[in-house]
Design a protein around this motif. Structure first.
Motif, PDB file in Angstrom:
ATOM      1  N   ASN A 188      52.369  42.286  19.097  1.00  0.00           N
ATOM      2  CA  ASN A 188      51.723  43.602  19.174  1.00  0.00           C
ATOM      3  C   ASN A 188      51.091  43.707  20.556  1.00  0.00           C
ATOM      4  OD1 ASN A 188      50.774  46.134  18.298  1.00  0.00           O
ATOM      5  ND2 ASN A 188      48.868  45.263  17.519  1.00  0.00           N
ATOM      6  N   GLY A 273      56.075  55.577  14.180  1.00  0.00           N
ATOM      7  CA  GLY A 273      56.766  54.892  15.266  1.00  0.00           C
ATOM      8  C   GLY A 273      58.002  55.675  15.678  1.00  0.00           C
ATOM      9  N   THR A 274      58.263  55.757  16.986  1.00  0.00           N
ATOM     10  CA  THR A 274      59.371  56.558  17.503  1.00  0.00           C
ATOM     11  C   THR A 274      60.132  55.763  18.555  1.00  0.00           C
ATOM     12  OG1 THR A 274      57.781  57.585  19.039  1.00  0.00           O
ATOM     13  CG2 THR A 274      58.339  58.815  17.041  1.00  0.00           C
ATOM     14  N   THR A 297      55.514  55.269  21.864  1.00  0.00           N
ATOM     15  CA  THR A 297      56.437  54.989  20.770  1.00  0.00           C
ATOM     16  C   THR A 297      55.727  54.343  19.590  1.00  0.00           C
ATOM     17  OG1 THR A 297      56.939  52.820  21.729  1.00  0.00           O
ATOM     18  CG2 THR A 297      58.389  54.654  22.345  1.00  0.00           C
ATOM     19  N   GLU A 298      54.486  53.912  19.801  1.00  0.00           N
ATOM     20  CA  GLU A 298      53.756  53.157  18.793  1.00  0.00           C
ATOM     21  C   GLU A 298      53.281  54.038  17.631  1.00  0.00           C
ATOM     22  OE1 GLU A 298      52.963  49.552  18.738  1.00  0.00           O
ATOM     23  OE2 GLU A 298      54.800  49.941  19.846  1.00  0.00           O
ATOM     24  N   PRO A 299      53.058  53.449  16.439  1.00  0.00           N
ATOM     25  CA  PRO A 299      52.597  54.233  15.285  1.00  0.00           C
ATOM     26  C   PRO A 299      51.088  54.388  15.201  1.00  0.00           C
ATOM     27  CG  PRO A 299      53.083  52.010  14.580  1.00  0.00           C
ATOM     28  CD  PRO A 299      53.448  52.074  16.037  1.00  0.00           C
ATOM     29  N   HIS A 333      50.585  48.756  17.125  1.00  0.00           N
ATOM     30  CA  HIS A 333      50.723  48.658  15.687  1.00  0.00           C
ATOM     31  C   HIS A 333      49.328  48.386  15.123  1.00  0.00           C
ATOM     32  CE1 HIS A 333      54.994  48.957  16.011  1.00  0.00           C
ATOM     33  NE2 HIS A 333      55.199  48.591  14.753  1.00  0.00           N
ATOM     34  N   THR A 346      55.057  43.935  12.222  1.00  0.00           N
ATOM     35  CA  THR A 346      54.993  43.441  13.600  1.00  0.00           C
ATOM     36  C   THR A 346      55.802  42.154  13.755  1.00  0.00           C
ATOM     37  OG1 THR A 346      52.941  42.273  13.075  1.00  0.00           O
ATOM     38  CG2 THR A 346      52.735  44.460  14.068  1.00  0.00           C
ATOM     39  N   SER A 356      58.471  48.642  23.361  1.00  0.00           N
ATOM     40  CA  SER A 356      57.398  49.618  23.192  1.00  0.00           C
ATOM     41  C   SER A 356      57.178  50.313  24.521  1.00  0.00           C
ATOM     42  CB  SER A 356      56.104  48.906  22.749  1.00  0.00           C
ATOM     43  OG  SER A 356      55.014  49.790  22.694  1.00  0.00           O
TER      44      SER A 356
END
Length: 363
Positions: A188, A273-274, A297-299, A333, A346, A356
């Motif tokens: 992470n 997340g993308t 891009t992280e959630p 994350h 993760t 990421s």
């Protein structure tokens, strides 16, 4: 051309400038790299991958460093609360400093009460990174790389990490993270810049206005470890879905604020997340007119309101840093994900690649 980020390897433009910044106690030289592009000026150290300064203009074109930091290597080694650093292997906290993966329990370096924080006592923020400059047409940047040995800070697997810091022709600061492992592990990665858009040493950020693209956050216990399922922000001080001054609700009688002495929580981004960076947060300083827009891009995103700055540190401007003099917006994350099976995973396994990306756009 082959490389950790093939889309960045085309050469061109102006190379960053390298200079000696200082030496560690064992004589290891620490270098500083200076980059400028699109109206943004960035200085990065080989120690910790630290952003030592990031300068942008205000509404009148006057430049200021908007990130907290120090002028010497010694200060970073002895007193830094992660100012500007690359964070790993695991950004944020892992409860009780342990997790179980594939039936095996791993004991981590404990450095935050009973918990492991930001990878442990000697995380990526205290490592010396290999740095290579690059230009990509109108963009300019740095590749930072290191190998984290199997067992480092208790984490399994030899982890090869490559990070690209890019300044685009639009003045954006983009971070691309990439990692591979030879054994199942957890990863992470994030960056820990402390922002003050009025300028480093410019006083409280409580008048900064923040918008977060998140309808939920993860409540924590007294050790700042998530208690489980996310909670709705509606009707709480944690509702930043519309722009709000950071100080507007920070003194409310809310148990979550009491635990953290302010905000120090993970927001669950509505987008999830993308594969490409999408908008997550906007920070504005009314006094200077500077605006920071973050896409990732992280959630998740950790918003920390500088609660533990206590007046004992003196920054690069010669000013004392006090509580609330900066804030962090760490894309990530969720904290304690290895112990929370309902959170986005993760886990990284051999043959997989961790990726990421986060973009910081300045206006």
């Amino acid at each position: 051309m082959a490389g950790p980020f093939p889309f960045l390897w085309e050469k061109g433009g102006t190379s960053p400038v390298k200079e000696l910044f200082g030496k560690l106690a064992d004589g290891t030289e620490i270098h500083r790299w200076s980059l400028e592009n699109g109206g943004t000026r960035l200085k990065v150290l080989s120690y910790g991958g630290i952003v030592q300064s990031l300068e942008t203009p205000d509404r009148d074109g006057r430049y200021a460093n908007v990130s907290l930091g120090f002028d010497t290597v010694e200060d970073y080694v002895t007193g830094s609360p992660y100012f500007g650093a690359l964070i790993g292997r695991y950004g944020n906290r892992i409860g009780a400093g342990r997790f179980t993966l594939d039936g095996e329990t791993y004991e981590l370096s404990v450095n935050d009460g009973a918990n492991s924080l930001h990878g442990g006592a000697d995380g990526f923020d205290r490592a010396v990174w290999d740095v290579e400059p690059f230009t990509d047409g109108p963009d300019v940047g740095l590749y930072l790389s290191r190998t984290s040995a199997d067992g480092e800070m208790g984490y399994p697997g030899t982890l090869a990490v490559k990070v690209a810091y890019t300044l685009t022709e639009r003045g954006e600061w983009r971070i691309d993270y990439e990692a591979t492992t030879d054994r199942a592990t957890v990863v992470n990665l994030t960056n820990h810049v402390y922002w003050n858009l009025a300028g480093e040493g410019g006083g409280s950020v409580h008048e900064h206005r923040l918008t977060l693209a998140a309808s939920r956050f993860t409540p924590v216990d007294a050790g700042l470890i998530p208690t489980g399922e996310p909670a709705e922000v509606a009707g709480t001080p944690f509702d930043f879905r519309r722009a709000k001054a950071i100080g507007a609700d920070i003194r409310e009688n809310d148990q979550q604020l009491l635990y953290a002495k302010g905000f120090d929580h993970n927001w669950v981004l509505d987008k999830g997340g993308t594969t490409e960076p999408e908008w997550a947060a906007t920070l504005t300083d009314p006094s200077s007119g500077r605006t920071l827009r973050i896409s990732t891009t992280e959630p998740g995103l950790q918003f920390y309101s500088g609660n533990f700055l206590d007046g004992t540190l003196v920054g690069s401007s010669g000013k004392i840093y006090r509580q609330g003099d900066a804030l962090c917006l760490e894309t990530q994350h969720f904290p304690d994900s290895p112990n929370q099976p309902t959170y986005p995973s993760t886990v990284l396994r051999p043959g997989e690649t961790y990726r990421s990306a986060t973009v910081h756009a300045f206006e």
